[in-house]
Design a protein around this motif. Structure first.
Motif, mmCIF file in Angstrom:
data_model
loop_
_atom_site.group_PDB
_atom_site.id
_atom_site.type_symbol
_atom_site.label_atom_id
_atom_site.label_comp_id
_atom_site.label_asym_id
_atom_site.label_seq_id
_atom_site.Cartn_x
_atom_site.Cartn_y
_atom_site.Cartn_z
ATOM 1 N N ARG A 1 23.907 9.308 -16.139
ATOM 2 C CA ARG A 1 23.244 10.474 -17.288
ATOM 3 C C ARG A 1 21.952 9.546 -17.701
ATOM 4 O O ARG A 1 22.126 8.769 -18.375
ATOM 5 N N MET A 2 20.953 10.116 -17.410
ATOM 6 C CA MET A 2 19.657 9.568 -17.739
ATOM 7 C C MET A 2 18.625 10.567 -18.002
ATOM 8 O O MET A 2 18.595 11.997 -17.754
ATOM 9 N N GLU A 3 17.403 10.293 -18.728
ATOM 10 C CA GLU A 3 16.347 11.069 -19.012
ATOM 11 C C GLU A 3 14.998 10.433 -18.625
ATOM 12 O O GLU A 3 14.954 9.350 -18.806
ATOM 13 N N ILE A 4 14.592 11.028 -17.351
ATOM 14 C CA ILE A 4 13.198 10.526 -16.951
ATOM 15 C C ILE A 4 11.977 11.516 -17.106
ATOM 16 O O ILE A 4 12.232 12.522 -16.685
ATOM 17 N N ASN A 5 11.179 10.756 -17.732
ATOM 18 C CA ASN A 5 9.898 11.894 -18.062
ATOM 19 C C ASN A 5 10.251 13.081 -18.801
ATOM 20 O O ASN A 5 9.842 13.947 -18.297
ATOM 21 N N GLY A 6 11.287 13.143 -19.630
ATOM 22 C CA GLY A 6 11.585 14.196 -20.404
ATOM 23 C C GLY A 6 12.465 15.021 -19.613
ATOM 24 O O GLY A 6 12.911 16.133 -20.231
ATOM 25 N N VAL A 7 13.125 14.693 -18.486
ATOM 26 C CA VAL A 7 14.013 15.504 -17.700
ATOM 27 C C VAL A 7 15.337 14.706 -17.504
ATOM 28 O O VAL A 7 15.528 13.702 -17.275
ATOM 29 N N PHE A 8 16.363 15.434 -17.868
ATOM 30 C CA PHE A 8 17.606 14.976 -17.773
ATOM 31 C C PHE A 8 18.311 15.025 -16.262
ATOM 32 O O PHE A 8 18.032 16.228 -15.804
ATOM 33 N N THR A 9 18.704 13.998 -15.965
ATOM 34 C CA THR A 9 19.393 13.974 -14.394
ATOM 35 C C THR A 9 20.381 12.775 -14.241
ATOM 36 O O THR A 9 20.802 12.202 -15.234
ATOM 37 N N GLY A 10 20.849 12.645 -13.104
ATOM 38 C CA GLY A 10 22.012 11.776 -12.857
ATOM 39 C C GLY A 10 23.136 12.735 -12.335
ATOM 40 O O GLY A 10 23.037 13.628 -12.266
ATOM 41 N N ILE A 11 24.144 11.872 -11.907
ATOM 42 C CA ILE A 11 25.395 12.295 -11.162
ATOM 43 C C ILE A 11 25.881 13.441 -12.078
ATOM 44 O O ILE A 11 26.253 14.537 -11.567
ATOM 45 N N ASP A 12 26.360 12.945 -13.273
ATOM 46 C CA ASP A 12 26.972 13.916 -14.006
ATOM 47 C C ASP A 12 26.328 15.268 -14.578
ATOM 48 O O ASP A 12 26.701 16.267 -14.423
ATOM 49 N N VAL A 13 24.942 14.515 -14.961
ATOM 50 C CA VAL A 13 24.204 15.747 -15.328
ATOM 51 C C VAL A 13 23.894 16.964 -14.112
ATOM 52 O O VAL A 13 24.046 18.169 -14.387
ATOM 53 N N GLU A 14 23.689 16.553 -12.896
ATOM 54 C CA GLU A 14 23.490 17.366 -11.661
ATOM 55 C C GLU A 14 24.800 18.393 -11.729
ATOM 56 O O GLU A 14 24.470 19.559 -11.251
#
Length: 257
Positions: free
Chosen positions: A39-52
């Motif tokens: 669960r991460m935010e990279i350049n304003g975009v939420f991503t990561g295994i759980d998020v995706e």
């Protein structure tokens, strides 16, 4: 006057419909604590295994949603109790949590938690039972699940608000050991070049499934449909290979253990 009344009624209907449509369009709020690769935010975009994976499920069910990352697990629990969020990513099962959260049947990941220590202390620290750690200062995140035995033990537990503090506390020798998500911690340490200084004890404190859970106090109009369709949607994503692809994309060839 009659014309005015008809106009006024028409305007009122339009306003009420606008409010109704606006209420229906309110996104489902999905929250979690930040965890590298999960669960991460990279350049304003939420991503990561759980998020995706959660995003794919919600898209499959055509439910509008919004992700938020909150540093404190204790704050997430308070928000859930108040019904200010609708879904929480990556919670293990605890009886007391079932009082304010609904759990799905399916989980797509099992996580292990090991005690991390400084490498120069490793020869002097063993862990077979919690009794082995009784003379150490143990860092732990307040209100994190771990195990009931851990929290009910006589260990000298130093409580903190988030996991990101534990590595610095180890390096500064404010604690001698800390249970951490094995995959996340190893990735973080290797990325920062700290794996030469910090390692983990062989036996895990616990290994168990983690779930994306539904907030009972939520009043979101799509909550019932989400709970009814979640397991089937996840099974479909697993059968298609999507879930495996997400894990491979974020974990890649990185040696985790």
């Amino acid at each position: 006057m009659a014309v005015f009344l008809r106009w006024f009624r028409g305007l009122a209907v339009v306003i009420l419909l606008s409010f109704a449509m606006g209420a229906g369009a309110k996104p489902l709020i999905v929250v979690g604590t930040p965890e590298l690769r999960y669960r991460m935010e990279i350049n304003g975009v939420f991503t990561g295994i759980d998020v995706e994976i959660v995003r794919a499920i919600l898209n499959d069910l055509s439910i509008e949603h919004e992700f938020q990352l909150i540093e404190s697990g204790a704050r997430i629990i308070r928000e859930a109790h108040q019904g200010r969020v609708d879904m929480v990513m990556s919670f293990s099962f605890k009886e007391e949590r079932a009082e304010y959260l609904n759990y799905p049947q399916a989980a797509y990941k099992d996580l292990s938690w090991h005690f991390f220590v400084l490498k120069d202390n490793q020869p002097y620290i063993t862990f077979n039972t919690l009794e082995d750690l009784k003379n150490l200062r143990i860092g732990a995140v307040n209100e994190w699940a771990y195990t009931p035995e851990f929290w009910n033990s006589d260990l000298n537990i130093v409580k903190v608000s988030r996991h990101t503090l534990l590595v610095e506390m180890l390096l500064n020798r404010r604690i001698e050991a800390a249970p951490m998500n094995t995959q996340e911690a190893l990735y973080d340490l290797r990325q920062r070049g700290l794996d030469k200084l910090i390692t983990y004890l062989p036996k895990p404190l616990v290994s168990r499934p983690y779930y994306n859970v539904f907030v009972k106090a939520s009043v979101h109009p799509e909550m019932a449909r989400l709970q009814a369709g979640y397991d089937q949607s996840l099974k479909k994503l697993e059968a298609s290979g999507f879930v495996a692809d997400v894990f491979k994309r974020f974990l890649g060839q990185f040696p985790l253990e």
